[in-house]
Scaffold this motif. Sequence first.
Motif, short mmCIF file in Angstrom:
data_model
loop_
_atom_site.label_atom_id
_atom_site.label_comp_id
_atom_site.label_asym_id
_atom_site.label_seq_id
_atom_site.Cartn_x
_atom_site.Cartn_y
_atom_site.Cartn_z
N ASN A 141 -21.95 13.09 35.62
CA ASN A 141 -22.31 14.31 36.26
C ASN A 141 -22.79 15.34 35.44
OD1 ASN A 141 -22.58 13.52 38.81
ND2 ASN A 141 -19.99 14.07 39.18
N THR A 143 -22.34 18.35 34.90
CA THR A 143 -21.67 19.62 34.80
C THR A 143 -20.87 19.63 33.39
OG1 THR A 143 -19.56 18.12 35.41
CG2 THR A 143 -20.71 19.25 37.05
N GLU A 145 -17.74 19.12 32.17
CA GLU A 145 -16.90 18.03 32.05
C GLU A 145 -17.40 16.88 32.05
OE1 GLU A 145 -13.61 18.79 34.89
OE2 GLU A 145 -12.85 20.49 33.64
N GLU A 147 -20.53 16.27 31.00
CA GLU A 147 -21.27 16.20 29.80
C GLU A 147 -20.40 15.68 28.51
OE1 GLU A 147 -24.50 16.34 29.10
OE2 GLU A 147 -25.46 16.95 31.06
#
Lengths: 195, 195
Positions: A141, A143, A145, A147
């Motif tokens: 995702n 986001t 985390e 990334e």
Amino acid sequence: MQQNSLRNLISIIAKLPGLGRRSARRIALHLLQHKELMHKLSESIISTAKEMKFCEICNNLDSVSPCAICSSSTRDKSLICVVEGVADLWALERSRLYNGLYHVLGGTLSAINGTTPESLTIDKLKRRLVSNIGEVIIATNATLEGESTGHYIASLVEKAGIKATRLAHGIPMGAELDHMDDGTLTIALKLRQLF
Amino acid sequence: MQQNSLRNLISIIAKLPGLGRRSARRIALHLLQHKELMHKLSESIISTAKEMKFCEICNNLDSVSPCAICSSSTRDKSLICVVEGVADLWALERSRLYNGLYHVLGGTLSAINGTTPESLTIDKLKRRLVSNIGEVIIATNATLEGESTGHYIASLVEKAGIKATRLAHGIPMGAELDHMDDGTLTIALKLRQLF
């Protein structure tokens, strides 16, 4: 007022993702007023719990292991798409645009939640990074985390001498700029492309 | 992709109030990843379905009929509060401000949905409108259908020579005027009171 069995049911329902006490009360009442739905739901939960298992290769949910995707003869076995969860795999499958294999991580790395590479399926992924794999698409995702987990996996993939790619970032189709957050606008501008 | 049992579970969950396909998928996945919760939920549904019944007097849900409220010796039996559903009864009980009896209608009159007085518990209510009842508080929702059902019941109550009252309308406590709809502002202004 509320009986023990009902109070217990409400607190179990309230633990499900996206639901609170209020919606749990509403659902419990609806179930009590529709007993045939209540019976169907409990039977369906029991039979699904019995039937479904995690794929020993990619960690997908299926009634068989290896899952239908891993054992399919028409799938491109040189391509692995890494996703955080089964819901992400389903979303990609609905698009019908991808015909490779998957690897379901079971979450993201997170110092805050104490999720280390060991608690995800990263070791299993490492063992899949063999010579017949041409590319690993990292679809965690977008986001913080997601990334950082993506970066960690990309480095593993590249260390194995395999190409690591990721999904494009930008403005989603059909969206209005006015509704986009600054992060999306920034990345969309930075990654702008020629018409 | 998704197996039959899982697809079936998702469509049953999606039928619950307030849930759609997307949240149903999320809940089903969560259940599959937390099997002990899955078992608890199905057991709780079965035991609650067995235990709970509708009160023969007021249509409340309880493990006994007549319900604990109807058979309580400390409740004011000259007062009946008419509500649309059990959730409304629970909301009033949580406030701990009301000590009379209830009558649960099981919905509202609606020409569109074909809900007639016969499909609600209005006949049962009529039989409760006897001489020892001093007041009937009509606490149907402040919606179009709730209001018209309330008017219908008020006329029955008055015909039986009993006082019919209703909950006050106005700005809810703690709310900002800026967030109120025009209907609420209109009624709050019309029913304004001296300081």
